[in-house]
Design a protein around this motif. Structure first.
Motif, short mmCIF file in Angstrom:
data_model
loop_
_atom_site.label_atom_id
_atom_site.label_comp_id
_atom_site.label_asym_id
_atom_site.label_seq_id
_atom_site.Cartn_x
_atom_site.Cartn_y
_atom_site.Cartn_z
N ALA A 1 1.18 15.31 17.21
CA ALA A 1 -0.29 14.68 17.03
C ALA A 1 -0.42 14.80 15.55
O ALA A 1 -0.62 15.97 14.92
N GLU A 2 -0.92 13.75 15.02
CA GLU A 2 -1.07 13.71 13.42
C GLU A 2 -2.29 13.02 13.38
O GLU A 2 -2.87 11.98 13.80
N LEU A 3 -3.15 13.65 12.09
CA LEU A 3 -4.10 12.75 11.55
C LEU A 3 -3.72 12.41 10.05
O LEU A 3 -3.28 13.29 9.43
N ARG A 4 -3.86 11.20 9.58
CA ARG A 4 -3.18 10.87 8.40
C ARG A 4 -4.21 10.25 7.59
O ARG A 4 -5.20 9.35 7.95
N TYR A 5 -4.48 10.90 6.50
CA TYR A 5 -5.71 10.61 5.27
C TYR A 5 -5.05 9.97 4.43
O TYR A 5 -3.91 10.42 3.76
N TYR A 6 -5.81 9.06 3.52
CA TYR A 6 -5.37 8.59 2.40
C TYR A 6 -6.34 9.83 1.03
O TYR A 6 -7.24 10.06 1.37
N ALA A 7 -5.33 10.19 0.60
CA ALA A 7 -5.72 11.39 -0.48
C ALA A 7 -5.20 11.18 -2.25
O ALA A 7 -3.83 10.54 -1.93
N ARG A 8 -5.80 11.78 -2.81
CA ARG A 8 -4.95 11.92 -4.25
C ARG A 8 -5.52 12.90 -5.05
O ARG A 8 -6.75 13.50 -4.60
N THR A 9 -4.83 13.61 -6.04
CA THR A 9 -5.33 14.49 -6.92
C THR A 9 -5.32 14.31 -8.32
O THR A 9 -4.43 13.68 -8.72
N ASN A 10 -6.04 14.88 -9.01
CA ASN A 10 -5.82 14.79 -10.56
C ASN A 10 -5.77 16.31 -10.96
O ASN A 10 -5.65 17.25 -10.01
N HIS A 11 -5.93 16.63 -12.06
CA HIS A 11 -5.68 17.96 -12.75
C HIS A 11 -7.05 18.91 -12.13
O HIS A 11 -6.72 20.31 -12.22
N GLN A 12 -7.83 18.33 -11.96
CA GLN A 12 -9.31 19.09 -11.62
C GLN A 12 -9.99 19.03 -10.33
O GLN A 12 -10.55 19.81 -9.80
N ALA A 13 -9.72 17.99 -9.39
CA ALA A 13 -10.19 17.77 -8.15
C ALA A 13 -9.12 16.98 -7.25
O ALA A 13 -8.28 16.58 -7.47
N VAL A 14 -9.79 17.03 -6.11
CA VAL A 14 -8.92 16.31 -4.64
C VAL A 14 -10.10 15.33 -4.42
O VAL A 14 -11.07 15.44 -4.57
N GLU A 15 -9.37 14.16 -4.22
CA GLU A 15 -10.36 12.94 -3.67
C GLU A 15 -9.71 12.72 -2.29
O GLU A 15 -8.23 12.14 -2.11
N LEU A 16 -10.53 12.35 -1.41
CA LEU A 16 -9.80 12.20 -0.10
C LEU A 16 -10.71 11.05 0.55
O LEU A 16 -12.11 11.26 0.42
N LEU A 17 -10.21 9.93 1.60
CA LEU A 17 -11.03 9.34 2.37
C LEU A 17 -11.04 9.75 3.70
O LEU A 17 -10.08 10.33 4.33
N THR A 18 -12.38 10.22 4.25
CA THR A 18 -12.20 10.81 5.53
C THR A 18 -11.88 10.52 6.83
O THR A 18 -11.59 10.88 7.71
N ALA B 1 0.87 -1.17 0.20
CA ALA B 1 -0.06 0.13 0.01
C ALA B 1 0.75 1.31 -0.08
O ALA B 1 2.02 1.48 0.68
N PRO B 2 0.34 2.42 -0.54
CA PRO B 2 1.15 3.71 -0.71
C PRO B 2 1.17 4.26 0.61
O PRO B 2 0.66 3.80 1.38
N ARG B 3 2.25 5.30 0.58
CA ARG B 3 2.17 5.93 2.00
C ARG B 3 0.81 6.58 2.03
O ARG B 3 0.29 6.89 1.15
N ILE B 4 0.76 6.93 3.44
CA ILE B 4 -0.50 8.06 3.65
C ILE B 4 -0.37 9.25 2.78
O ILE B 4 0.62 9.86 2.51
N GLY B 5 -1.55 9.62 2.28
CA GLY B 5 -1.57 10.88 1.27
C GLY B 5 -1.44 12.02 1.93
O GLY B 5 -0.30 12.86 1.80
N LEU B 6 -2.29 12.30 2.88
CA LEU B 6 -2.16 13.73 3.39
C LEU B 6 -2.30 13.55 5.07
O LEU B 6 -2.94 12.98 5.57
N VAL B 7 -1.30 14.28 5.47
CA VAL B 7 -1.12 14.54 6.90
C VAL B 7 -0.99 15.59 7.41
O VAL B 7 -0.89 16.71 6.73
N VAL B 8 -2.17 16.06 8.50
CA VAL B 8 -2.37 17.05 9.16
C VAL B 8 -1.99 16.88 10.69
O VAL B 8 -2.47 16.06 11.43
#
Length: 672
Positions: free
Chosen positions: A625-642, A602-609
């Motif tokens: 303290a971190e919250l780690r989300y799976y996320a990816r982007t394309n040219h038009q949008a952001v996709e994220l698992l909450t 599995a790839p690394r965590i996408g977005l870290v806050v």
């Protein structure tokens, strides 16, 4: 030619009764061991695969669609064409499937295999020695050996293979000594079934049996007649096994394990692995000899009486050698053929790690047959020369010695079972509290297989269960959720309540929802919970890293409300009521998701806050303290698992990441 004096080969009822009671005891113990020692499987990860293949046969499947590879690929499966091939031959799974279909449980198959092995041991000893006392003693030694007891309580095929092999040996000896056509045909059939179950074991079994037949000095006419009937017995099963290979694996002589492993798991020396994406082992001849030494040294601890029984077996060997040298050489060949034969199989080095505990050197299980025979002969010889009270004392000593060596084996099995119980129970209890049909994404792991980490978290082959367990593919999990919109999705993560002991880390389910938008805002509340002077907010996605000092004179309990703006190629922070100074925050402390990903992992965590709490801005390893989300982007949008993972980094002197719930330190509300 016999090694001892006959004791009424006609066979009285008492010997039959004793054998029946022994077989019943062995069958009962097999079920008891499974229910009490291995209710959550043993430490051998092959075990759930046999059950899975049995379920495939119940569903009318020999392979599974390759479409399952992305998210539902079971352990020990490999691609071939448009389907996934399982690693094992189908005979033992077919027995498990028939048991499940007729009794609604697979346990009777385990009981039947254990009873058949004990009965086969008795039949083999009777044919070999013409002494029913030796036969019943050897059968009892096999039935109550730690090796047979533990392995018969698993879903592995070793006990079943042992039963086939020992019955084949009994039929072969009878065919030679009685010139029996029926026995010759039976020997061929049994060897064929063994070949279709454990091909290499069938080859090894046939070596000492072949030498015994060739040394019997039968007239050529009798030999050819028996060989012809044995040939008629083995050919249909051999042909069926090869046709199965051709259909499933694409070649007559290409076996499922080779296909499943992508050619990495095969005989001989060199670089070997269970699968292309698993750790590789350079299996050298020197390493094979080391494994042989450790496995051989451990083998006596798996028989009744352990090393003490080796002395008794030596006495038995001397008795046999004096009366029937050819028979003695046959038993020696039976004892050595499996340890020496498995020198060429790289996985014997894996069993050496748990040779004295775990499930032991289980490839050597057939060697317990001649050892039990020699111990039985030696014990009977001692019993005829000593007083009954000394015989009883010797039996008690054997039991005590056996118990001494069994205890650490059982301790390890209890530990393995308890770890599996805690983990699987936590997941099952969590899924039971949820309604409807679910997808549960397994805990993030380096290898993309269902059933590898925990064999109980498995699917039915047709993926029609209420709860489906899926592989964690990182941001690609978004595609999984979209492919099955009727199911609610959860992800398994480890969690630890703040202040709780480390032993209380447990798996929990986090709801997963896919969000897609041109821009996503993460409204973040940061709370200073440890009284640090400097509070910093940071985030990262791919190569983009941002960090902002929120306060240099913070006090315990202070709150900061900030919002991260996330869109393709852009990650920025807005802060309520103050304008922070942007700094290049190093964030060099190791993170839990930073190891280089393995092939297929599995790839690394996408977005870290996250938020960092330190005594100065130059601190390179603050508390975090971190919250780690799976996320990816394309040219038009952001996709994220909450659903995010919670992680806490403890600074000096601990310097460790722990999956501690960080709700008190940082909370995020997602606004698409």
């Amino acid at each position: 030619m016999t090694a001892t004096e006959p004791t009424s080969i006609q066979g009285s009822k008492r010997w039959i009764v004793a054998l029946v009671l022994l077989a019943i005891a062995s069958a009962t113990l097999a079920v008891a061991v499974q229910r009490n020692v291995f209710p959550y499987y043993s430490g051998d990860r092959d075990e759930p695969v046999y059950r899975y293949q049995a379920q495939m046969l119940e569903d009318g499947l020999l392979t599974i669609p390759r479409s399952q590879e992305a998210f539902f690929r079971p352990w020990l499966s490999g691609p071939h064409g448009d389907h996934l091939v399982m690693a094992f031959e189908p005979v033992w799974p077919a027995v498990l499937a028939m048991s499940d279909a007729t009794t609604n449980t697979m346990l009777p198959a385990l009981a039947l295999a254990a009873a058949a092995a004990v009965a086969g041991m008795y039949a083999f000893a009777v044919e070999l020695f013409r002494d029913r006392r030796v036969a019943i003693i050897s059968a009892a030694l096999l039935a109550f050996s730690p090796f047979a007891l533990l392995l018969s309580g698993t879903y592995l095929n070793y006990t079943f293979g042992l039963a086939l092999g020992v019955w084949c040996a009994a039929a072969t000896i009878r065919a030679v000594q009685c010139r029996s056509v029926a026995a010759g045909l039976s020997a061929g059939l049994l060897l064929g079934v063994l070949f279709f179950t454990r091909p290499y074991d069938a080859i090894l079994v046939s070596i000492p049996l072949g030498l015994f037949v060739l040394s019997s000095r039968m007239p050529r006419r009798e030999f050819m007649r028996l060989a012809r009937w044995a040939f008629f017995g083995i050919v249909p099963l051999l042909a069926l096994a090869l046709v199965y290979n051709a259909i499933i694996d694409g070649s007559l002589l290409r076996f499922p394990t080779t296909v499943q492993s992508g050619g990495w798991s095969r005989f001989g020396w060199g670089v070997r692995a269970l699968a292309p994406d698993m750790p590789r082992l350079n299996y050298s001849f020197f390493g094979a000899l080391k494994a042989l030494g450790r496995n051989s040294a451990a083998t006596p601890t798996w028989i009744v009486g352990s090393y003490l029984s080796l002395g008794i077996a030596g006495l038995g060997g001397l008795v046999v050698f004096r009366r029937a040298p050819r028979l003695f050489m046959f038993l020696v060949a039976m004892t050595l053929v499996f340890p020496l034969g498995y020198l060429a199989w790289w996985a014997s080095s894996l069993t050496s790690a748990g040779a004295f505990t775990g499930l032991g050197p289980h490839y050597y299980l057939p060697a317990t047959v001649p050892l039990s025979l020699l111990v039985a002969v030696g014990f009977r010889d001692l019993a005829t020369r000593t007083r009954p009270v000394l015989v009883v004392a010797m039996l008690l000593l054997l039991v005590v010695v056996t118990g001494f060596f069994v205890r650490p084996k059982l301790d390890e099995q209890r530990y393995v079972s308890e770890v599996s119980r805690k983990y699987s129970s936590a997941v099952f209890n969590a899924t039971a509290r949820q309604r409807g049909r679910l997808i549960v994404i397994n805990e993030r792991a380096p290898y993309p297989y269902v059933m590898l980490k925990n064999g109980l978290l498995a699917n039915r082959p047709r993926l029609d269960s209420r709860v489906l367990f899926a592989i964690d593919r990182g941001a690609k999990n978004i595609d999984l959720l979209r492919s099955r919109p009727s199911r609610r999705a959860f992800r398994v993560v480890r969690t630890l309540t703040s202040g709780a002991p480390l032993s209380s880390i447990h798996p929990a389910l986090i709801p997963q929802h896919a969000r897609t938008a041109p821009q996503i805002s993460l409204a973040t509340t940061i709370v200073n919970t440890d009284g640090s002077n400097v509070v910093t907010a940071y985030a990262r996605f791919a190569h983009i890293r941002r960090a902002f000092v929120l306060d240099r004179s913070s006090t315990k309990g202070d709150r900061y409300r900030v919002t991260w703006i996330f869109r393709p190629g852009y990650l920025h922070l807005s802060v309520d009521r103050q304008r922070p100074r942007r700094v290049h925050y190093p964030l060099v402390g190791p993170t839990a998701d930073d190891p280089a990903p393995r092939s297929g992992a599995a790839p690394r965590i996408g977005l870290v806050v996250g938020a960092a709490f330190g005594t100065r801005t130059s601190s390179r390893d603050p508390n975090r303290a971190e919250l780690r989300y799976y996320a990816r982007t394309n040219h038009q949008a952001v996709e994220l698992l909450t659903g995010a993972e919670f992680w806490t980094r403890l600074g000096p002197p601990y310097q460790a990441w722990l999956p501690i719930t960080v709700d008190r330190s940082i909370r995020v509300h997602i606004k698409p």
